[in-house]
Motif scaffolding. Structure first.
Motif, PDB file in Angstrom:
ATOM      1  N   LEU A 158     -35.625 -19.975  34.714  1.00  0.00           N
ATOM      2  CA  LEU A 158     -34.686 -18.931  35.110  1.00  0.00           C
ATOM      3  C   LEU A 158     -33.247 -19.315  34.846  1.00  0.00           C
ATOM      4  CD1 LEU A 158     -36.255 -17.719  38.487  1.00  0.00           C
ATOM      5  CD2 LEU A 158     -36.648 -16.865  36.172  1.00  0.00           C
ATOM      6  N   GLY A 159     -33.048 -20.393  34.069  1.00  0.00           N
ATOM      7  CA  GLY A 159     -31.696 -20.780  33.707  1.00  0.00           C
ATOM      8  C   GLY A 159     -31.125 -21.855  34.609  1.00  0.00           C
ATOM      9  N   ARG A 160     -30.033 -22.417  34.170  1.00  0.00           N
ATOM     10  CA  ARG A 160     -29.409 -23.553  34.845  1.00  0.00           C
ATOM     11  C   ARG A 160     -28.991 -23.234  36.279  1.00  0.00           C
ATOM     12  NH1 ARG A 160     -27.461 -27.942  32.175  1.00  0.00           N
ATOM     13  NH2 ARG A 160     -27.812 -26.781  30.234  1.00  0.00           N
ATOM     14  N   GLN A 161     -28.528 -22.007  36.520  1.00  0.00           N
ATOM     15  CA  GLN A 161     -27.987 -21.643  37.824  1.00  0.00           C
ATOM     16  C   GLN A 161     -29.040 -21.684  38.925  1.00  0.00           C
ATOM     17  OE1 GLN A 161     -26.071 -17.822  37.835  1.00  0.00           O
ATOM     18  NE2 GLN A 161     -25.628 -17.847  40.024  1.00  0.00           N
ATOM     19  N   HIS A 162     -30.283 -21.380  38.566  1.00  0.00           N
ATOM     20  CA  HIS A 162     -31.345 -21.282  39.582  1.00  0.00           C
ATOM     21  C   HIS A 162     -32.338 -22.442  39.502  1.00  0.00           C
ATOM     22  CE1 HIS A 162     -29.967 -17.198  40.393  1.00  0.00           C
ATOM     23  NE2 HIS A 162     -30.009 -16.961  39.091  1.00  0.00           N
ATOM     24  N   SER A 163     -31.960 -23.521  38.840  1.00  0.00           N
ATOM     25  CA  SER A 163     -32.922 -24.592  38.582  1.00  0.00           C
ATOM     26  C   SER A 163     -32.328 -25.966  38.849  1.00  0.00           C
ATOM     27  CB  SER A 163     -33.405 -24.533  37.116  1.00  0.00           C
ATOM     28  OG  SER A 163     -33.868 -23.255  36.773  1.00  0.00           O
ATOM     29  N   VAL A 164     -33.230 -26.925  38.947  1.00  0.00           N
ATOM     30  CA  VAL A 164     -32.857 -28.339  38.945  1.00  0.00           C
ATOM     31  C   VAL A 164     -33.669 -29.009  37.838  1.00  0.00           C
ATOM     32  CG1 VAL A 164     -32.233 -28.458  41.389  1.00  0.00           C
ATOM     33  CG2 VAL A 164     -34.613 -28.842  40.721  1.00  0.00           C
ATOM     34  N   PHE A 165     -33.109 -30.053  37.256  1.00  0.00           N
ATOM     35  CA  PHE A 165     -33.809 -30.761  36.180  1.00  0.00           C
ATOM     36  C   PHE A 165     -34.615 -31.920  36.766  1.00  0.00           C
ATOM     37  CE2 PHE A 165     -30.409 -28.685  33.801  1.00  0.00           C
ATOM     38  CZ  PHE A 165     -31.120 -28.164  32.726  1.00  0.00           C
TER      39      PHE A 165
ATOM     40  N   PHE B 141     -44.037 -33.764  32.381  1.00  0.00           N
ATOM     41  CA  PHE B 141     -44.727 -34.583  31.386  1.00  0.00           C
ATOM     42  C   PHE B 141     -43.740 -35.630  30.864  1.00  0.00           C
ATOM     43  CE2 PHE B 141     -47.400 -30.744  31.390  1.00  0.00           C
ATOM     44  CZ  PHE B 141     -48.631 -31.335  31.562  1.00  0.00           C
ATOM     45  N   ALA B 142     -43.524 -35.712  29.541  1.00  0.00           N
ATOM     46  CA  ALA B 142     -42.668 -36.771  28.992  1.00  0.00           C
ATOM     47  C   ALA B 142     -41.218 -36.336  28.824  1.00  0.00           C
ATOM     48  CB  ALA B 142     -43.214 -37.240  27.651  1.00  0.00           C
ATOM     49  N   THR B 143     -40.883 -35.129  29.294  1.00  0.00           N
ATOM     50  CA  THR B 143     -39.521 -34.631  29.138  1.00  0.00           C
ATOM     51  C   THR B 143     -38.987 -34.191  30.496  1.00  0.00           C
ATOM     52  OG1 THR B 143     -38.143 -33.073  27.880  1.00  0.00           O
ATOM     53  CG2 THR B 143     -40.298 -32.274  28.608  1.00  0.00           C
ATOM     54  N   GLN B 144     -37.893 -33.448  30.487  1.00  0.00           N
ATOM     55  CA  GLN B 144     -37.359 -32.852  31.707  1.00  0.00           C
ATOM     56  C   GLN B 144     -37.343 -31.347  31.540  1.00  0.00           C
ATOM     57  OE1 GLN B 144     -33.578 -34.525  33.072  1.00  0.00           O
ATOM     58  NE2 GLN B 144     -34.789 -35.711  34.523  1.00  0.00           N
ATOM     59  N   LYS B 145     -37.485 -30.658  32.669  1.00  0.00           N
ATOM     60  CA  LYS B 145     -37.558 -29.206  32.635  1.00  0.00           C
ATOM     61  C   LYS B 145     -36.640 -28.603  33.695  1.00  0.00           C
ATOM     62  CE  LYS B 145     -40.936 -25.438  32.820  1.00  0.00           C
ATOM     63  NZ  LYS B 145     -40.027 -24.542  33.542  1.00  0.00           N
ATOM     64  N   ALA B 146     -35.976 -27.519  33.319  1.00  0.00           N
ATOM     65  CA  ALA B 146     -35.223 -26.745  34.307  1.00  0.00           C
ATOM     66  C   ALA B 146     -36.235 -26.043  35.203  1.00  0.00           C
ATOM     67  CB  ALA B 146     -34.317 -25.738  33.608  1.00  0.00           C
TER      68      ALA B 146
ATOM     69  N   ILE C 211     -46.940 -21.201  24.391  1.00  0.00           N
ATOM     70  CA  ILE C 211     -46.131 -20.366  23.502  1.00  0.00           C
ATOM     71  C   ILE C 211     -44.862 -19.855  24.189  1.00  0.00           C
ATOM     72  CG2 ILE C 211     -48.177 -19.621  22.239  1.00  0.00           C
ATOM     73  CD1 ILE C 211     -47.888 -16.895  23.681  1.00  0.00           C
ATOM     74  N   LEU C 212     -44.749 -20.016  25.500  1.00  0.00           N
ATOM     75  CA  LEU C 212     -43.571 -19.540  26.226  1.00  0.00           C
ATOM     76  C   LEU C 212     -42.366 -20.452  25.997  1.00  0.00           C
ATOM     77  CD1 LEU C 212     -45.211 -18.612  29.658  1.00  0.00           C
ATOM     78  CD2 LEU C 212     -44.722 -17.097  27.733  1.00  0.00           C
ATOM     79  N   ARG C 213     -41.184 -19.950  26.323  1.00  0.00           N
ATOM     80  CA  ARG C 213     -39.955 -20.754  26.244  1.00  0.00           C
ATOM     81  C   ARG C 213     -39.838 -21.608  27.509  1.00  0.00           C
ATOM     82  NH1 ARG C 213     -36.450 -18.856  22.228  1.00  0.00           N
ATOM     83  NH2 ARG C 213     -37.154 -16.898  21.278  1.00  0.00           N
ATOM     84  N   LEU C 214     -40.800 -22.479  27.690  1.00  0.00           N
ATOM     85  CA  LEU C 214     -40.888 -23.281  28.906  1.00  0.00           C
ATOM     86  C   LEU C 214     -39.706 -24.224  29.073  1.00  0.00           C
ATOM     87  CD1 LEU C 214     -44.657 -24.212  28.514  1.00  0.00           C
ATOM     88  CD2 LEU C 214     -43.733 -22.600  30.177  1.00  0.00           C
ATOM     89  N   LEU C 215     -39.147 -24.683  27.952  1.00  0.00           N
ATOM     90  CA  LEU C 215     -38.086 -25.701  27.978  1.00  0.00           C
ATOM     91  C   LEU C 215     -36.785 -25.145  27.398  1.00  0.00           C
ATOM     92  CD1 LEU C 215     -40.308 -28.629  26.640  1.00  0.00           C
ATOM     93  CD2 LEU C 215     -39.796 -28.087  29.034  1.00  0.00           C
ATOM     94  N   LYS C 216     -36.568 -23.851  27.598  1.00  0.00           N
ATOM     95  CA  LYS C 216     -35.412 -23.169  27.010  1.00  0.00           C
ATOM     96  C   LYS C 216     -34.088 -23.788  27.451  1.00  0.00           C
ATOM     97  CE  LYS C 216     -34.327 -19.307  28.875  1.00  0.00           C
ATOM     98  NZ  LYS C 216     -34.347 -17.894  29.322  1.00  0.00           N
TER      99      LYS C 216
ATOM    100  N   SER D 243     -27.997 -28.866  26.834  1.00  0.00           N
ATOM    101  CA  SER D 243     -27.702 -27.530  26.307  1.00  0.00           C
ATOM    102  C   SER D 243     -28.104 -27.326  24.845  1.00  0.00           C
ATOM    103  CB  SER D 243     -26.207 -27.191  26.465  1.00  0.00           C
ATOM    104  OG  SER D 243     -25.844 -27.181  27.840  1.00  0.00           O
ATOM    105  N   THR D 244     -28.955 -28.174  24.308  1.00  0.00           N
ATOM    106  CA  THR D 244     -29.421 -27.991  22.929  1.00  0.00           C
ATOM    107  C   THR D 244     -30.367 -26.802  22.848  1.00  0.00           C
ATOM    108  OG1 THR D 244     -31.229 -29.554  23.307  1.00  0.00           O
ATOM    109  CG2 THR D 244     -29.209 -30.428  22.319  1.00  0.00           C
ATOM    110  N   LYS D 245     -30.448 -26.190  21.666  1.00  0.00           N
ATOM    111  CA  LYS D 245     -31.315 -25.029  21.441  1.00  0.00           C
ATOM    112  C   LYS D 245     -32.557 -25.513  20.695  1.00  0.00           C
ATOM    113  CE  LYS D 245     -28.057 -22.295  23.024  1.00  0.00           C
ATOM    114  NZ  LYS D 245     -28.195 -21.600  24.327  1.00  0.00           N
TER     115      LYS D 245
END
Length: 316
Positions: free
Chosen positions: A216-223, A227-232, A302-307, A312-314
């Motif tokens: 839901l974006g940076r404003q509503h999330s914590v990192f 798995f082996a990465t980080q997710k908002a 297939i979702l933008r799970l790690l958008k 801030s990379t795309k």
């Protein structure tokens, strides 16, 4: 465990049929629906063969969905070889195709059919909470079969309350909504805020349906780790649990491609709230990791799970 309910809520999302749905721009949708209903009645063996054929073609396409899935898998499973990740991709498309070929039967067949074609494990983890007259929010990751538990539970007299985003295709949006609430339940659009959802769980005793893996974006999330990465990761489930006075019960929904039947796994209630939103978020992600590590093909890669990325990379 069941009671009579009035599902009407003026704040709930309730799309209705419009004559404009018959306009030429929707003819493709109606034609696709017609063939989907026909294919749904194919014998399981034929549906499985067709699913494998579709999967073989899908992994070759340079589609946006395939690209997103490969990016997600490479970041989450860097320890796996490319061939291993491609095998997950193939299995993912077999699973997705089998589900899409079966999904129309939820509306075309009876609740008895759904009951007979669903294997449920760990239901006592939910029943025990309800038997103590406690509220429940179900933690349901994005698998291909994510809609199945809501329909099944409602058919048993346990309708759910959920928040969702409407589809761009208005015909598909109307049809999906009708299917989701055919036995009862409520769906709220995000634009009305969280309060109606909380009220439905706390006061009206609906089962809350919470999707822990949405970005839901940076404003509503914590990192936090995923798995082996980080997710908002959505923050505030602990606060939601407290406001709703609800236990958080994890639920994982699957379709078994070998049998064509749905499978639901209910797990023991989580220790919410922990008092730390980062810890809450990590507990949610650990749940997803536990389920998905065993059945990665069931997950919607297939979702933008790690958008939303920490730097801030795309990535897509």
């Amino acid at each position: 465990m069941t009671q009579s309910r009035n599902d009407f809520d003026e704040l709930a999302y309730n799309p209705t049929f419009k004559w404009s749905f018959l306009a030429p721009k929707y003819w493709g949708t109606w034609i696709a629906l017609f063939f989907a209903c026909l294919f749904a009645f194919l014998p399981h063996r034929l549906k499985l063969s067709l699913s494998k054929f579709i999967a073989k073609q899908a992994v070759k396409l340079k589609s946006g969905a395939a690209h997103r899935a490969r990016v997600n898998l490479s970041l989450c499973f860097p320890e796996k070889s490319e061939s291993e990740r491609e095998q997950i991709m193939y299995n993912l498309y077999v699973t997705a195709s089998m589900f899409m070929l079966t999904f129309p039967l939820l509306s075309l067949r009876s609740k008895e059919w759904l009951e007979n074609n669903t294997e449920i494990r760990g239901f006592d983890n939910l029943k025990n909470v309800l038997d103590h007259d406690e509220n429940v929010i179900l933690l349901v990751p994005h698998t291909w079969s994510i809609d199945i538990p809501a329909v099944l539970l409602a058919s048993r007299g346990l309708p759910v309350s959920a928040m969702a985003k409407g589809q761009k295709n208005k015909v598909a949006d109307w049809l999906m909504h009708r299917q989701r609430v055919q036995y009862g339940g409520r769906v709220y659009d995000r634009s009305v805020g969280i309060k109606p959802f909380i009220k439905s769980v706390r006061k009206d005793k609906y089962l809350g349906y919470y999707l822990p893996d949405e970005d839901l974006g940076r404003q509503h999330s914590v990192f936090v780790d995923f798995f082996a990465t980080q997710k908002a990761t959505i923050s505030g489930l602990g606060r939601l649990s407290k406001l709703s006075q609800a236990k958080i019960v994890p639920l994982f929904a699957m379709i078994n491609t070998a049998t064509g039947k749905f499978e639901l796994d209910f797990y023991p209630a989580l220790p919410f709230p922990t008092g730390d939103e980062h810890q809450d978020a990590r507990v949610m992600n650990e749940c997803i990791e536990h389920y998905v590590s065993e059945k990665p093909e069931q997950y919607m890669w297939i979702l933008r799970l790690l958008k939303t990325r920490p730097d801030s990379t795309k990535i897509y």
